[in-house]
Design a protein around this motif. Structure first.
Motif: not given
Length: 205
Positions: A184-196
């Protein structure tokens, strides 16, 4: 019947006790597995008191809890970030608040969508759906405005919706135990990085 807590202090205490009990029971037992007797017992009130405050019983309780969850979500997402924050940090902080809200409120995904209640069961559920849709729509527009202010190489609203959907999807998989907390943390990190990656400004956010 309204979605807001009653003005009368005694009724407001009952309203709050029932919603607090429902939040625990709906998460643990599910909506269908929770009975009015269970709600009354957990809230330490009589069954008749539930119907006095929630005319259609459990469906109205669900609707009122959904609205309370939505207003708390809006408050968490809308709180000031700080005068020293850059626009890019504001976008990052807004994403982080969205993630934190769902981490702290594992029932939110289901209840904000009124997943377990047929709106035909309750006039209050119909009202809750309309008000929740309006509130969440406002949060999306506010987030999109923040993204647009920073500068964005794609449509700001579409970017917000994609990042929001990525978080929802990650939490849905986690709740279904298809991914563990590390995943979950890995997926959320990817989503955050993609946004930014799509917004301008200081890349250190």
């Amino acid at each position: 019947m309204t979605l807001e807590p009653p003005d009368d202090r005694r009724k407001r205490r009952t309203h709050t006790a029932v919603l607090d009990a429902a939040q625990v029971l709906f998460l643990r037992e599910g909506y269908r597995g929770t009975t009015i007797d269970m709600l009354a017992g957990a809230a330490d009130i009589a069954v008749s008191s539930i119907y006095a405050n929630f005319r259609e019983g459990k469906a109205d309780v669900y609707a009122a809890l959904a609205w309370r969850t939505a207003t708390r979500h809006a408050a968490a997402m809308s709180a000031p970030i700080g005068a020293e924050s850059s626009p890019r940090h504001e976008v990052a902080a807004t994403f982080d608040r969205y993630v934190a809200f769902h981490r702290e409120n594992p029932l939110a995904l289901r209840i904000l969508a009124l997943t377990d209640v047929d709106v035909g069961e309750s006039e209050l559920a119909t009202k809750a759906k309309a008000q929740i849709d309006g509130l969440l729509g406002g949060l999306i527009e506010s987030f999109a405005t923040a993204v647009e202010r920073v500068g964005c190489d794609v449509d700001p609203r579409a970017l917000v919706l994609v990042s929001w959907a990525a978080v929802n999807g990650a939490y849905s998989l986690f709740q279904r135990r298809m991914v563990d907390e590390e995943g979950l943390d890995a997926m959320l990190g990817i989503a955050r990085a993609d946004l930014l990656a799509h917004v301008g400004g200081d890349r250190a956010a």
